[in-house]
Motif scaffolding. Structure first.
Motif, PDB file in Angstrom:
ATOM      1  N   THR A  73      14.478  -9.473   4.390  1.00 35.80           N
ATOM      2  CA  THR A  73      14.939 -10.479   3.442  1.00 35.80           C
ATOM      3  C   THR A  73      16.022 -11.304   4.145  1.00 35.80           C
ATOM      4  N   PRO A  74      16.292 -12.513   3.666  1.00 39.27           N
ATOM      5  CA  PRO A  74      17.357 -13.318   4.289  1.00 39.27           C
ATOM      6  C   PRO A  74      18.711 -12.593   4.317  1.00 39.27           C
ATOM      7  N   GLU A  75      19.002 -11.838   3.282  1.00 38.56           N
ATOM      8  CA  GLU A  75      20.267 -11.099   3.224  1.00 38.56           C
ATOM      9  C   GLU A  75      20.344 -10.040   4.321  1.00 38.56           C
ATOM     10  N   VAL A  76      19.257  -9.328   4.546  1.00 40.28           N
ATOM     11  CA  VAL A  76      19.224  -8.298   5.584  1.00 40.28           C
ATOM     12  C   VAL A  76      19.286  -8.953   6.969  1.00 40.28           C
ATOM     13  N   ARG A  77      18.572 -10.047   7.131  1.00 40.80           N
ATOM     14  CA  ARG A  77      18.607 -10.760   8.403  1.00 40.80           C
ATOM     15  C   ARG A  77      20.041 -11.162   8.744  1.00 40.80           C
ATOM     16  N   ALA A  78      20.751 -11.729   7.782  1.00 40.08           N
ATOM     17  CA  ALA A  78      22.136 -12.141   8.006  1.00 40.08           C
ATOM     18  C   ALA A  78      23.035 -10.943   8.305  1.00 40.08           C
ATOM     19  N   ALA A  79      22.821  -9.845   7.590  1.00 39.15           N
ATOM     20  CA  ALA A  79      23.633  -8.649   7.811  1.00 39.15           C
ATOM     21  C   ALA A  79      23.402  -8.068   9.196  1.00 39.15           C
ATOM     22  N   LEU A  80      22.153  -8.013   9.635  1.00 36.13           N
ATOM     23  CA  LEU A  80      21.849  -7.486  10.972  1.00 36.13           C
ATOM     24  C   LEU A  80      22.451  -8.362  12.052  1.00 36.13           C
ATOM     25  N   LEU A  81      22.324  -9.650  11.899  1.00 37.31           N
ATOM     26  CA  LEU A  81      22.882 -10.563  12.897  1.00 37.31           C
ATOM     27  C   LEU A  81      24.402 -10.519  12.893  1.00 37.31           C
TER      28      LEU A  81
END
Length: 82
Positions: A71-79
């Motif tokens: 999800t966009p939220e997970v993508r941002a958190a991982l980055l």
């Protein structure tokens, strides 16, 4: 799809699948071993991509994989944690 709940569970056990399996086997219905491994791989690939020179092909493939499975939220958190 890797969601915030799955990432939170992964973080709760600091990415240690064996610890999760021993202490909370019931969580396997929430995040599969394959999804757990995908988080491991994505975190490693992000560190490689952000930590030094990597090919444009590698970075493009990583971006595509993040878009496809997170999800966009997970993508941002991982980055953001790299």
């Amino acid at each position: 799809m890797l969601t915030r709940d799955k990432l939170d569970l992964y973080r709760r056990f600091n990415g240690d699948l064996d610890d999760r399996t021993r202490r909370a086997p019931d969580t396997r219905v929430l995040i599969s071993d394959e999804e757990w491994a995908a988080l491991d791989e994505l975190r490693m690939q992000i560190r490689i991509a952000l930590g030094g020179p990597c090919s444009a092909t590698f970075r493009t493939a990583l971006d595509a994989r993040l878009a496809a499975c997170c999800t966009p939220e997970v993508r941002a958190a991982l980055l953001g944690e790299a």
